[in-house]
Write a protein that holds these residues in place. Structure first.
Motif, mmCIF file in Angstrom:
data_model
loop_
_atom_site.group_PDB
_atom_site.id
_atom_site.type_symbol
_atom_site.label_atom_id
_atom_site.label_comp_id
_atom_site.label_asym_id
_atom_site.label_seq_id
_atom_site.Cartn_x
_atom_site.Cartn_y
_atom_site.Cartn_z
ATOM 1 N N SER A 1 0.672 -1.194 -0.095
ATOM 2 C CA SER A 1 -0.065 -0.071 -0.022
ATOM 3 C C SER A 1 0.689 1.165 -0.014
ATOM 4 N N GLY A 2 0.441 2.124 -0.818
ATOM 5 C CA GLY A 2 1.163 3.468 -0.843
ATOM 6 C C GLY A 2 0.861 4.473 0.407
ATOM 7 N N ALA A 3 -0.101 3.850 1.055
ATOM 8 C CA ALA A 3 -0.404 4.867 2.232
ATOM 9 C C ALA A 3 0.003 4.470 3.577
ATOM 10 N N ARG A 4 0.917 3.345 3.646
ATOM 11 C CA ARG A 4 1.651 2.737 4.843
ATOM 12 C C ARG A 4 2.406 3.489 5.276
ATOM 13 N N PRO A 5 2.748 3.487 6.762
ATOM 14 C CA PRO A 5 3.849 4.534 7.182
ATOM 15 C C PRO A 5 5.309 3.987 6.978
ATOM 16 N N GLU A 6 5.988 4.459 6.203
ATOM 17 C CA GLU A 6 7.336 4.065 6.134
ATOM 18 C C GLU A 6 8.386 4.854 6.681
ATOM 19 N N ARG A 7 8.071 5.874 7.168
ATOM 20 C CA ARG A 7 9.055 6.915 8.142
ATOM 21 C C ARG A 7 8.235 7.250 9.311
ATOM 22 N N ILE A 8 8.505 6.626 10.312
ATOM 23 C CA ILE A 8 7.557 7.049 11.548
ATOM 24 C C ILE A 8 8.268 7.994 12.493
ATOM 25 N N ARG A 9 7.729 8.964 12.623
ATOM 26 C CA ARG A 9 8.323 10.170 13.324
ATOM 27 C C ARG A 9 7.934 10.177 14.659
ATOM 28 N N LEU A 10 8.910 9.904 15.715
ATOM 29 C CA LEU A 10 8.491 9.616 17.185
ATOM 30 C C LEU A 10 8.681 11.129 17.832
ATOM 31 N N GLY A 11 7.623 11.482 18.739
ATOM 32 C CA GLY A 11 7.872 12.550 19.561
ATOM 33 C C GLY A 11 8.122 12.067 20.758
ATOM 34 N N ILE A 12 9.097 12.323 21.363
ATOM 35 C CA ILE A 12 9.385 11.923 22.772
ATOM 36 C C ILE A 12 9.600 12.867 23.895
ATOM 37 N N VAL A 13 8.910 12.652 24.885
ATOM 38 C CA VAL A 13 8.920 13.349 26.183
ATOM 39 C C VAL A 13 9.422 12.591 27.421
ATOM 40 N N GLY A 14 10.369 13.338 28.090
ATOM 41 C CA GLY A 14 10.965 12.533 29.339
ATOM 42 C C GLY A 14 11.988 13.307 29.883
ATOM 43 N N THR A 15 12.708 12.687 30.878
ATOM 44 C CA THR A 15 13.743 13.388 31.597
ATOM 45 C C THR A 15 15.064 13.072 30.560
ATOM 46 N N PRO A 16 15.962 13.771 30.900
ATOM 47 C CA PRO A 16 17.280 13.525 30.005
ATOM 48 C C PRO A 16 17.763 12.191 30.138
ATOM 49 N N GLU A 17 17.492 11.296 31.138
ATOM 50 C CA GLU A 17 18.048 9.983 31.262
ATOM 51 C C GLU A 17 17.203 9.048 30.377
ATOM 52 N N THR A 18 15.594 9.356 30.772
ATOM 53 C CA THR A 18 14.922 8.482 29.938
ATOM 54 C C THR A 18 14.802 8.644 28.523
ATOM 55 N N VAL A 19 14.946 9.897 28.249
ATOM 56 C CA VAL A 19 14.892 10.208 26.324
ATOM 57 C C VAL A 19 15.964 9.602 25.967
ATOM 58 N N GLU A 20 17.262 9.613 26.576
ATOM 59 C CA GLU A 20 18.425 9.006 25.978
ATOM 60 C C GLU A 20 18.351 7.582 26.013
ATOM 61 N N GLY A 21 17.608 7.007 27.000
ATOM 62 C CA GLY A 21 17.712 5.754 27.347
ATOM 63 C C GLY A 21 16.752 4.962 26.031
ATOM 64 N N ILE A 22 15.820 5.649 26.003
ATOM 65 C CA ILE A 22 14.786 5.020 24.799
ATOM 66 C C ILE A 22 14.950 5.289 23.410
ATOM 67 N N GLU A 23 16.071 6.387 23.412
ATOM 68 C CA GLU A 23 16.429 6.872 22.032
ATOM 69 C C GLU A 23 17.745 5.707 21.520
ATOM 70 N N GLU A 24 18.366 5.321 22.679
ATOM 71 C CA GLU A 24 19.483 4.442 22.336
ATOM 72 C C GLU A 24 19.008 3.002 22.203
ATOM 73 N N TRP A 25 17.676 2.955 22.748
ATOM 74 C CA TRP A 25 17.184 1.458 22.640
ATOM 75 C C TRP A 25 16.542 1.372 21.115
ATOM 76 N N PHE A 26 15.916 2.167 20.632
ATOM 77 C CA PHE A 26 15.219 2.516 19.460
ATOM 78 C C PHE A 26 16.358 2.261 18.181
ATOM 79 N N ASP A 27 17.492 2.770 18.658
ATOM 80 C CA ASP A 27 18.584 2.749 17.518
ATOM 81 C C ASP A 27 19.045 1.332 17.603
ATOM 82 N N ARG A 28 19.121 0.665 18.499
ATOM 83 C CA ARG A 28 19.666 -0.872 18.754
ATOM 84 C C ARG A 28 18.565 -1.606 18.215
ATOM 85 N N CYS A 29 17.315 -1.357 18.135
ATOM 86 C CA CYS A 29 16.369 -2.243 17.371
ATOM 87 C C CYS A 29 16.240 -2.034 16.106
#
Length: 485
Positions: A35-63
């Motif tokens: 489908s041409g309408a499916r999400p191919e680049r999903i933009r995530l907006g992250i809210v959290g503390t410096p530690e949690t934002v860094e932690g989840i960003e690194e984990w998504f990068d690992r995944c």
């Protein structure tokens, strides 16, 4: 009595079918792959503390790359996560840019320790809501991520202690305990006006040392899923919330197009003594959920269960079917209604009238509840998932959890309980209705292990009720289920 067995139903993916969600996605891709309408680049907006934002960003990068499966003698139960990127599985990528991140100082959450539970929840919700609002207005993400710190994660652990006072009674004179606010549900209700789905991520998702203990027994810790399974579950949920369709029910061309409706009841947060309010969740075979909020039901003293009046039942289902037509540009040929309490004659008349007014002739009404009756099986493993016991023409038990041949084990921790099915009014056979319930347990986008206990109709209606109880009656509600899961 008669015992039967239902084979594990298949799901349909991008280029094939499979009984298992993860193998289906890995081998055939998501349903909307072409489908041409499916999400191919999903933009995530992250809210959290410096530690949690860094932690989840690194984990998504690992995944983005493969995560190895947990070592196990059941290789079909614990499988590798192939990575979330343009070349594997979902054929999509996650985008996290500096402008898509909003930082909250850890000191703001430290102050919450001086507050009682409910006030701490309200303050936490407001901080995340302010961060989400900023991102929506300035960066327009596809999905919002709440990277909660440990202090907020602990507010999501059930506890018998309640800071608020003032017990009440319902209209039957039963004690109603004061309400303990839930961070997850309150945040989703307050953020509904932002028109963006939210995914809350706990610290233990990306750091196993930050596993929450059980509140009632600090010695015992909660069981954490292996990392590959966590990656499967979160990325599948995000893909769905971004507008993707990972899989659907496998329907033969000769079968009628069916709409599945789940109805349950919840108590408004504004008045714990008030009668429960009804809500419906409408699904088609693609799993696209539409939410409808209904009227307050009558409480019947004979069976102590809530029931809708004939007119309220008709209005509720009518609204749901109109949303279905608006979404899909057509009406279904058949409607299946699942309810967590027995149907009475007035409800059946109301639901039937709503269908007849829209020229829908095929209808099935099934009451679904937990059963206390259990079957015992010789050997080391419990009863097989898919076991069906006929008690009489209308009463049946079906095991949606149990031993699974594909997994070569029983994946649960406790002796499984069956669902009780009562066919209040049905055109299809009980066996056919039980088969549908079994496949509907595989339509939960939050869990890629396919043996959920309740069908998505019931599970979704309850989850939506958990959130709608925080929304007053005059506030419009978001009709898509992705905003509630």
């Amino acid at each position: 009595m008669k015992v039967d067995f239902l084979q594990e139903p298949e799901l349909e993916f991008g280029s094939g079918r499979h009984i298992d969600i993860r193998f289906g996605l890995m081998n055939y891709g998501p349903l909307d792959l072409s489908s041409g309408a499916r999400p191919e680049r999903i933009r995530l907006g992250i809210v959290g503390t410096p530690e949690t934002v860094e932690g989840i960003e690194e984990w998504f990068d690992r995944c983005r790359q493969e995560i190895q499966a947990k070592a196990s003698r059941q290789p079909n139960l614990f499988i590798r996560f192939p990575g979330f990127n343009d070349d594997e599985c979902f054929r999509a990528s996650i985008v996290i840019e500096p402008r898509l991140k909003r930082i909250i100082s850890q000191q703001e959450f430290t102050k919450l320790a001086k507050l009682n539970h409910n006030d701490a929840v309200r303050e936490s919700v407001q901080m995340f809501l302010d961060g989400f609002s900023h991102l929506v207005q300035n960066a327009n993400p596809d999905v919002l991520i709440g990277a909660v710190p440990m202090s907020v994660a602990e507010l999501m652990v059930a506890d018998e202690e309640v800071d608020e006072v003032g017990d009440d009674q319902d209209q039957l004179g039963r004690r109603v305990p004061p309400h303990r606010l839930d961070f997850h549900d309150l945040l989703k209700s307050r953020a509904m006006g932002l028109r963006k789905p939210i995914q809350i991520v706990l610290p233990s998702t990306y750091d196993v040392k930050k596993l929450l203990p059980r509140r009632r027994d600090w010695i015992e810790t909660r069981r954490l899923q292996d990392e590959a399974t966590r990656a499967w579950n979160i990325h599948t949920a995000i893909y769905y919330k971004a507008g993707g369709i990972p899989w659907r029910l496998a329907r033969e061309p000769s079968e009628l197009t069916s709409c599945y409706v789940g109805i349950s009841f919840y108590r408004s947060i504004e008045s714990s003594s008030r009668l429960l309010t009804s809500m419906a969740e409408v699904f088609n075979e693609r799993g696209i959920g539409m939410v409808v909020r209904g009227a307050s039901p009558n409480q019947m003293t004979e069976d102590r269960q809530p029931h809708l009046s004939e007119s309220d039942a008709g209005n509720l289902l009518g609204l749901g079917l109109d949303l279905y037509r608006e979404e899909h540009r057509t009406l279904p040929a058949r409607v299946v209604v699942h309810k967590t309490s027995r149907f009475d004659d007035a409800e059946i008349r109301g639901f039937s009238d709503a269908m007849k007014a829209r020229q829908i002739d095929s209808e099935d009404f099934v009451s679904i509840s937990k059963s206390l009756t259990r079957l015992l099986r010789l050997g080391a493993y419990p009863v097989l998932r898919g076991t069906l016991l006929e008690l009489d023409d209308k009463n049946h038990l079906v095991y949606t959890r149990g031993s699974i041949d594909f997994f070569s084990t029983y994946p649960g921790m406790y002796i499984p309980r069956p669902l009780s099915l009562y066919c209040d009014k049905a055109e299809q056979t009980p066996k056919s209705l039980a088969k549908e319930i079994l496949v509907l347990t595989k339509m939960n986008w939050n869990n890629t292990q396919f043996d959920n206990f309740f069908p998505i109709t019931v599970e979704a209606s309850r989850r939506v009720g958990d959130i709608l109880k925080y929304v007053d009656e005059i506030t419009p509600v978001e009709p898509r289920y992705s905003y509630y899961m």
